[in-house]
Write a protein that holds these residues in place. Structure first.
Motif, PDB file in Angstrom:
ATOM      1  N   ASN A  79      62.894  15.060   3.643  1.00  0.00           N
ATOM      2  CA  ASN A  79      64.021  14.811   4.763  1.00  0.00           C
ATOM      3  C   ASN A  79      64.998  13.560   3.719  1.00  0.00           C
ATOM      4  OD1 ASN A  79      65.123  11.791   6.368  1.00  0.00           O
ATOM      5  ND2 ASN A  79      63.609  13.036   7.641  1.00  0.00           N
ATOM      6  N   MET A 109      65.980  10.900   4.490  1.00  0.00           N
ATOM      7  CA  MET A 109      65.485   9.001   4.262  1.00  0.00           C
ATOM      8  C   MET A 109      63.847   8.920   3.824  1.00  0.00           C
ATOM      9  SD  MET A 109      66.743   6.835   6.364  1.00  0.00           S
ATOM     10  CE  MET A 109      65.807   4.946   6.728  1.00  0.00           C
ATOM     11  N   HIS A 110      62.796  10.568   4.373  1.00  0.00           N
ATOM     12  CA  HIS A 110      61.773   9.414   3.589  1.00  0.00           C
ATOM     13  C   HIS A 110      61.893   9.595   2.061  1.00  0.00           C
ATOM     14  CE1 HIS A 110      59.539  11.688   7.445  1.00  0.00           C
ATOM     15  NE2 HIS A 110      60.309  10.564   7.144  1.00  0.00           N
ATOM     16  N   LEU A 168      63.230   5.961   0.747  1.00  0.00           N
ATOM     17  CA  LEU A 168      61.574   5.016   0.749  1.00  0.00           C
ATOM     18  C   LEU A 168      60.676   5.789  -0.015  1.00  0.00           C
ATOM     19  CD1 LEU A 168      61.210   5.513   4.970  1.00  0.00           C
ATOM     20  CD2 LEU A 168      62.264   3.454   3.301  1.00  0.00           C
ATOM     21  N   ILE A 203      61.297   4.144  -3.461  1.00  0.00           N
ATOM     22  CA  ILE A 203      61.539   2.483  -2.932  1.00  0.00           C
ATOM     23  C   ILE A 203      59.391   2.309  -3.856  1.00  0.00           C
ATOM     24  CG2 ILE A 203      60.945   0.639  -1.356  1.00  0.00           C
ATOM     25  CD1 ILE A 203      63.633   1.395  -0.163  1.00  0.00           C
ATOM     26  N   ILE A 236      68.209  -0.133  -1.103  1.00  0.00           N
ATOM     27  CA  ILE A 236      69.586  -0.067   0.669  1.00  0.00           C
ATOM     28  C   ILE A 236      70.609   0.772   0.590  1.00  0.00           C
ATOM     29  CG2 ILE A 236      70.495  -1.628   1.384  1.00  0.00           C
ATOM     30  CD1 ILE A 236      67.333  -2.854   1.422  1.00  0.00           C
ATOM     31  N   ILE A 288      69.943   4.249   0.888  1.00  0.00           N
ATOM     32  CA  ILE A 288      69.907   4.536   2.963  1.00  0.00           C
ATOM     33  C   ILE A 288      70.910   4.473   3.516  1.00  0.00           C
ATOM     34  CG2 ILE A 288      67.951   3.411   4.526  1.00  0.00           C
ATOM     35  CD1 ILE A 288      66.178   2.608   2.717  1.00  0.00           C
ATOM     36  N   PHE A 289      71.563   3.085   3.157  1.00  0.00           N
ATOM     37  CA  PHE A 289      72.381   3.020   4.232  1.00  0.00           C
ATOM     38  C   PHE A 289      73.375   4.274   4.435  1.00  0.00           C
ATOM     39  CE2 PHE A 289      76.356   0.265   5.167  1.00  0.00           C
ATOM     40  CZ  PHE A 289      76.136   0.491   6.684  1.00  0.00           C
ATOM     41  N   MET A 313      71.708   7.375   5.862  1.00  0.00           N
ATOM     42  CA  MET A 313      72.075   6.869   7.689  1.00  0.00           C
ATOM     43  C   MET A 313      73.348   7.968   8.382  1.00  0.00           C
ATOM     44  SD  MET A 313      70.297   2.934   7.791  1.00  0.00           S
ATOM     45  CE  MET A 313      70.031   2.834   9.302  1.00  0.00           C
ATOM     46  N   LEU A 314      73.758   7.852   7.180  1.00  0.00           N
ATOM     47  CA  LEU A 314      75.080   7.582   7.823  1.00  0.00           C
ATOM     48  C   LEU A 314      75.607   9.325   7.590  1.00  0.00           C
ATOM     49  CD1 LEU A 314      78.075   4.902   5.998  1.00  0.00           C
ATOM     50  CD2 LEU A 314      77.166   4.862   8.765  1.00  0.00           C
ATOM     51  N   ARG A 325      73.611  12.080   8.993  1.00  0.00           N
ATOM     52  CA  ARG A 325      73.076  12.960   9.606  1.00  0.00           C
ATOM     53  C   ARG A 325      72.503  13.885   9.666  1.00  0.00           C
ATOM     54  NH1 ARG A 325      69.181  10.280  14.360  1.00  0.00           N
ATOM     55  NH2 ARG A 325      69.247   8.425  13.202  1.00  0.00           N
ATOM     56  N   THR A 380      69.305  15.143   6.761  1.00  0.00           N
ATOM     57  CA  THR A 380      67.610  15.080   6.971  1.00  0.00           C
ATOM     58  C   THR A 380      66.738  15.950   7.231  1.00  0.00           C
ATOM     59  OG1 THR A 380      68.371  14.414   8.770  1.00  0.00           O
ATOM     60  CG2 THR A 380      68.414  12.510   7.814  1.00  0.00           C
TER      61      THR A 380
END
Lengths: 175, 412
Positions: A30, A32-33, A36, A39, A71, A74-75, A78-79, A81, A84
């Motif tokens: 994923n 997104m993961h 993170l 980070i 950030i 991630i932005f 997020m846009l 989808r 993921t």
């Protein structure tokens, strides 16, 4: 035998953060993961800077890498989808990246680890005051004619050019 | 070797004297210090919310909470108990780990700022040499918490709210940092404690009102308060990034928002209004705590009245205000102030060594910087007036056109 003081415990703690986060970035399906985990990894590196008595670099690490770059990642994630749920883990260029990372590892081993390995490389008895530079030293070094004023100016010029370039690319030509 | 005088002032030596391992004793005393610094904002939030509700009620001609305890003081204790006992719902499609971590990160990012806030000459969590930068860095982690919450909830309103948060917080960070550059420049330090000591002679708000104003406005946007409360615009987003949260997880988001509002004002006081500085602080360091809280209230209460009175701005107005007004203004501000400070140094108008804390010795430098600020403020007001007049004329011209050629209406 390595002495297990509070510093070593903190070092182990941040190492787990940095390495575990890095492992998570490359293994998680994923995006997104992955961002993170990145980070987490960057946070561990910021911890190393604190342990190396470089608080300014630690703060900049958090501010620039976590606060701005991650950030932004991630932005973007997020846009999009659809990204993921990635299934394919290797693409056709996997052997090329393997060669590059092995070469990088070799360079790091020869260039960074080897000189400080074993006797005479590190000197644990050296007083830390000789090593520690304050934020003021760093600031002076960036504007001192004998030190880093030219690289500093060149990199700021590069950043300005990049910013103008981004504006030009993003601009609507029809106006 | 430190002596054990009494347990309150010298805890670590006392523990050693009673037979504890020195390392462990130091660990316990550090742990207690950390707990104290953390508990202050966490316990204070009960009072902050009460003050906020009372003031909002007065502005709206209501009484506010008045049932639980004297003056309704315990209303928030009851609310907190209610939030803790409420059912904790996690949406089925939520990303559980991130969903559960987001409120913790949000609260952490605010609590961690208190580590560098000086309460008095001797009471500070830790006087980092990079205090100001630390607070900016921690603030950027707060953005991350909102994004985690918005994304992990798997809800379109939450995601829209998170987008807005990022747009707003990342944009307003720029004028905030540029405004902070000026006090850092004049004080010559990034440490919070030295920043307060640099203001013993003269508060920075007098030397650089424009920087203070820019910092105040962008801080207002960073905390997501009206008129910049777009991240939770009820009429558009239902509730914003925290829409799926319930129970104490929502409570953590709410608490972190209220603590952040107070923290932002506390930072303003430390950086621009002299923090704990005041008469008699040298003799009784504890007085500094009173001055610090008093000054913070002086700023905090008007900000609450502001929140209760102003309408919400539109998102395009907010972005235009930041990028086309605040950012250029703060860049000009930094350039002008740096130039004036250098001129003052060359003309030796800065306070001579040893007299930095003297009020009289600070007056020439203050006069120079204040004059520069007044010129800048007059320039800004002139530009604003001309822009406003032009826009008003354009709007009137449009209306006149509409009257002459009425828009086609629906048939009868």
């Amino acid at each position: 035998m390595i002495e297990l003081g509070p510093q070593s415990v903190a070092f182990l703690f941040f190492s787990v953060f940095a390495l575990g986060g890095a492992l998570g970035v490359v293994t998680s399906r994923n995006l997104m993961h992955g961002a993170l985990y990145l980070i987490l990894s960057l946070f561990g590196v910021a911890g190393f800077f604190v342990l190396l008595s470089a608080p300014f670099l630690a703060a900049v690490q958090v501010l620039v890498y976590i606060g701005a770059i991650a950030i932004l990642f991630i932005f973007a994630v997020m846009l999009t989808r659809g990204m993921t749920r990635l299934t394919e883990t290797l693409n056709r260029q996997w052997w090329l990246s393997a060669v590059v990372s092995l070469m990088l590892l070799a360079v790091l081993l020869v260039g960074v680890i080897l000189p400080v390995w074993g006797e005479g490389g590190t000197n644990p008895n050296m007083p830390s005051t000789d090593l520690v530079a304050t934020t003021v030293d760093l600031g002076v070094a960036l504007v001192d004619g004998d030190q880093y004023v030219l690289p500093f100016l060149v990199s700021s010029l590069l950043l300005t050019a990049a910013m103008i370039g981004a504006i030009v690319v993003a601009r609507d030509d029809t106006e | 070797m430190e002596q054990c005088i009494n347990v309150i002032e010298t805890l670590a030596p006392c523990l050693v004297a009673s037979g504890t391992d020195p390392g462990l004793a130091q660990f316990i005393s550090i742990l207690l210090g950390v707990l104290l610094v953390t508990i202050f904002p966490l316990g204070g939030v009960i009072i902050f919310i009460w003050i906020e509700r009372k003031i909002a009620a007065r502005v709206q001609d209501r009484v506010g909470p008045n049932r639980v305890g004297p003056y309704g003081l315990f209303q928030n204790v009851a609310d907190a108990l209610k939030l803790i006992t409420k059912e904790d719902i996690t949406p089925a499609a939520a990303d559980r780990l991130i969903y559960n971590f987001a409120p913790i990160v949000a609260t952490l990012s605010v609590i961690m700022i208190w580590a560098v806030i000086p309460f008095s000459p001797v009471h500070i969590g830790v006087d980092l040499s990079i205090g100001v930068l630390y607070f900016v860095a921690i603030g950027s982690i707060g953005t991350l918490a909102f994004m985690m919450a918005g994304w992990a909830s798997n809800n379109k309103y939450a995601l829209l709210g998170a987008f807005r948060v990022v747009a707003q917080l990342v944009s307003y960070e720029i004028p905030m940092v540029l405004a902070l550059l000026v006090p850092v420049l004049i004080a010559g330090t990034l440490s919070m404690q030295e920043m307060v000591q640099a203001q013993l002679g003269m508060w920075f708000v007098v030397m650089m009102p424009l920087s203070a104003l820019i910092f105040y406005i962008s801080n207002l946007a960073e905390t997501g308060r009206a008129p910049f409360d777009l991240l939770e615009a009820e009429s558009e987003l239902v509730a914003g990034y925290n829409i799926e949260y319930s129970g104490m997880k929502f409570g953590l988001f709410m608490a972190s928002e209220f603590i952040h509002a107070f923290t932002a004002n506390a930072l303003f006081v430390v950086i621009f209004m002299g923090g704990w500085a005041g008469p008699g602080v040298e003799q009784f360091p504890a007085l500094g705590f009173v001055y610090f809280l008093g000054k913070t209230m002086l700023i905090y209460i008007p900000s609450l009245i502001l929140r209760a009175t102003v309408p919400r701005v539109r998102i395009d107005q907010m972005m235009n205000f930041n990028w086309k007004f605040l950012v250029p203004l703060s860049i000009i501000n930094v350039l002008v102030m740096a130039f004036l400070f250098k001129v003052a140094q060359v003309l030796s108008l800065t306070p001579p060594p040893g007299l930095e804390t003297d009020f009289i010795a600070n007056l020439p430098l203050t006069a120079v910087l204040l004059a520069g600020n007044i010129v800048m403020i007059i320039g800004v007001l002139t530009v604003l007036r001309n822009t406003g007049r032009r826009e008003r004329l354009e709007a009137e011209a449009r209306r006149a056109d509409d009257v002459r050629a009425p828009a086609p209406t629906m048939g009868r």
